[in-house]
Scaffold this motif. Structure first.
Motif, PDB file in Angstrom:
ATOM      1  N   ASP A   1      36.678  52.909  40.153  1.00 28.75           N
ATOM      2  CA  ASP A   1      35.612  52.094  39.537  1.00 28.75           C
ATOM      3  C   ASP A   1      36.121  50.740  39.036  1.00 28.75           C
ATOM      4  OD1 ASP A   1      34.017  54.284  40.008  1.00 28.75           O
ATOM      5  OD2 ASP A   1      34.188  55.058  37.973  1.00 28.75           O
TER       6      ASP A   1
ATOM      7  N   ARG B   1      36.083  46.885  38.562  1.00 29.01           N
ATOM      8  CA  ARG B   1      35.085  45.829  38.603  1.00 29.01           C
ATOM      9  C   ARG B   1      35.406  44.792  37.534  1.00 29.01           C
ATOM     10  NH1 ARG B   1      30.766  47.279  34.814  1.00 29.01           N
ATOM     11  NH2 ARG B   1      31.349  49.212  33.771  1.00 29.01           N
TER      12      ARG B   1
ATOM     13  N   TYR C   1      38.122  49.546  34.656  1.00 26.39           N
ATOM     14  CA  TYR C   1      38.582  50.526  35.630  1.00 26.39           C
ATOM     15  C   TYR C   1      38.691  51.893  34.963  1.00 26.39           C
ATOM     16  CZ  TYR C   1      42.991  49.682  33.179  1.00 26.39           C
ATOM     17  OH  TYR C   1      43.956  49.550  32.222  1.00 26.39           O
TER      18      TYR C   1
ATOM     19  N   ARG D   1      39.890  38.668  45.176  1.00 29.59           N
ATOM     20  CA  ARG D   1      40.131  40.097  45.340  1.00 29.59           C
ATOM     21  C   ARG D   1      41.098  40.525  44.222  1.00 29.59           C
ATOM     22  NH1 ARG D   1      40.158  44.263  49.108  1.00 29.59           N
ATOM     23  NH2 ARG D   1      38.117  43.371  49.613  1.00 29.59           N
TER      24      ARG D   1
ATOM     25  N   ALA E   1      38.799  45.364  43.890  1.00 33.41           N
ATOM     26  CA  ALA E   1      37.386  45.001  43.818  1.00 33.41           C
ATOM     27  C   ALA E   1      37.265  43.501  44.057  1.00 33.41           C
ATOM     28  CB  ALA E   1      36.792  45.373  42.466  1.00 33.41           C
ATOM     29  N   ASP E   2      36.111  43.067  44.561  1.00 33.54           N
ATOM     30  CA  ASP E   2      35.854  41.652  44.803  1.00 33.54           C
ATOM     31  C   ASP E   2      35.156  41.037  43.600  1.00 33.54           C
ATOM     32  OD1 ASP E   2      36.956  41.626  47.361  1.00 33.54           O
ATOM     33  OD2 ASP E   2      35.094  42.364  48.244  1.00 33.54           O
ATOM     34  N   TYR E   3      35.495  39.781  43.323  1.00 37.81           N
ATOM     35  CA  TYR E   3      34.911  39.042  42.205  1.00 37.81           C
ATOM     36  C   TYR E   3      34.579  37.641  42.698  1.00 37.81           C
ATOM     37  CZ  TYR E   3      34.839  36.299  37.857  1.00 37.81           C
ATOM     38  OH  TYR E   3      34.500  35.437  36.842  1.00 37.81           O
TER      39      TYR E   3
END
Length: 320
Positions: free
Chosen positions: A170, A172, A184, A243, A260-262
Motif C-alpha cells: 500500500d 502511496r 505504506y 516513481r 508507487a507513482d506520484y
C-alpha cells in the motif's frame, strides 16, 4: 493464594534496596515505584536486563522473577498480570491475557504490597504448550498501581525452525509540497519478531529527487503483524512525474521492495493548462462547425449576378 506461595513472595522482598535515595525526594513522588527483571536472571549482566528473554522447546516450563522497587517512604501496593505484546512500541496490550504468551504466563502473586525503600521479587512461570508453533511469542508483565501502569517486555522464543519474511504494501504519496507524506504498510509473514530497516528512493522525469539510506524504524513487528507507517517528504517536487520505491530489510534475510507513482502539478500550472485546453477546444469546434455549415439560400447579390452572367454567356454562344 496458597500460604506457601505468599510466603515465597514475601521472602523475595529485599529490604533497603535503595538506601542511598533521599527520603524527601521519594516522599514527594508517590508513583515512584518501578518494575524490571530481577537481578541475576537469565542473561543478566552487571547493568541488569531491560526485558525478559526466555527460550524453550514446546512442553517446557520456564521460570524467572520480576522486581518491583518502592523507593518511597510509604508502602505501595501494585497489581500484576501477564499479557500478549502488541509489538508497536508498547510493552503489552491493555486488555486481557490474550491467547499467546500472556495466557501461558502465571505469576506467583497478582497483588504485591511493597514496603518503603524495598524491592519485591515476584516469581513467575511460562508453560509452553506442547503444540506451540516455533518462533517468537512476545508477551509482557503489566504492573499497575497509584494511578499509573507500566509493562516489562517478555521475549519468548519457542525452539524450532524459524522464518524471517517481510513485505511492503500500500505505498502511496498524499499531500503536496511541504505537506507531502509517503505512506505504506509493513507485514511480518514469518514466525520471528522483526526490527525492520527502510530505504526510500524516488526518480522523476528530471532525474533523482529523493535518496534516504536504510535506517532502523522505531517499531517491532511480531509474527503475523501488520502496521501502517508514514514519513514526511517536505521537499517533494511540485512539477514532476515520480516513481517512489521503498526497500525494507530485517534480520534473518528478510527483504521486500514496493513502489508507487506520484504526479505533481502546481495549481497555477493546472489552471493555465485547463484554460488553454478549453480555449483550444472551443476554437477547434468553431472552425469545424463553419466548415460543415451549408451556404445560405440565394447567396450574396454579387455571386448571383456572376452566375447568371455565366449562364447568359453560355446561352449566347449556343445561339451563335
Amino acid at each position: 493464594m496458597p500460604s506457601r506461595t505468599r510466603s515465597a513472595v514475601v521472602a523475595a522482598v529485599t529490604a533497603a534496596a535503595l538506601l542511598g535515595a533521599p527520603a524527601a525526594a521519594t516522599a514527594a513522588a508517590p508513583d515512584a515505584w518501578s518494575a524490571a527483571p530481577a537481578p541475576g536472571g537469565a542473561g543478566a549482566g552487571s547493568s541488569g536486563r531491560p526485558y525478559f528473554y526466555l527460550e524453550g522447546a514446546p512442553g517446557t516450563v520456564l521460570t524467572d522473577k520480576i522486581a518491583i522497587t518502592n523507593p518511597g517512604a510509604a508502602p505501595r501496593t501494585v497489581r500484576l498480570r501477564g499479557t500478549d505484546a502488541d509489538g508497536a512500541g508498547s510493552a503489552g496490550r491493555t486488555g486481557g491475557a490474550g491467547h499467546d504468551a500472556g495466557a501461558w504466563l502465571s505469576l506467583a502473586s497478582k497483588t504485591v504490597k511493597v514496603p518503603p525503600r524495598t524491592r519485591a521479587d515476584v516469581p513467575f512461570t511460562v508453560t509452553v504448550p506442547a503444540d506451540a508453533v516455533p518462533g517468537d511469542h512476545p508477551g509482557a508483565i503489566v504492573v499497575s498501581g497509584d494511578g499509573r501502569q507500566a509493562g516489562v517486555r517478555l521475549a519468548l522464543r519457542v525452539s524450532g525452525p524459524t522464518l524471517a519474511a517481510l513485505s511492503v504494501e500500500d505505498v502511496r504519496v498524499t499531500g503536496r509540497g511541504a505537506a507531502a507524506r509517503i505512506r505504506y504498510a509493513l507485514v511480518n509473514h514469518g514466525n520471528v519478531t522483526l526490527t525492520p530497516r527502510l530505504a526510500v528512493s524516488a526518480d522523476g522525469v528530471f532525474g533523482q529527487v529523493l535518496r534516504r539510506p536504510a535506517r532502523t524504524l522505531p517499531v517491532e513487528l511480531r509474527p503475523g503483524q501488520r502496521v501502517r507507517l508514514s514519513e514526511k517528504w517536505a521537499d517533494a517536487p511540485s512539477f514532476d512525474s515520480v516513481r517512489v520505491e521503498l526497500t525494507a530489510t530485517a534480520g534473518g534475510g528478510a527483504h521486500a521492495t514496493a513502489s508507487a507513482d506520484y504526479r505533481a502539478l502546481p495549481w497555477g500550472w493546472a489552471a493555465v493548462l485547463a484554460t488553454g485546453l478549453c480555449l483550444g477546444g472551443a476554437a477547434w469546434f468553431a472552425r469545424r462547425r463553419r466548415r460543415r455549415a451549408p451556404p445560405p439560400a440565394g447567396g450574396p447579390a454579387g455571386e448571383e449576378t456572376g452566375e447568371r452572367e455565366e449562364l447568359a454567356g453560355t446561352g449566347s454562344g449556343a445561339r451563335t
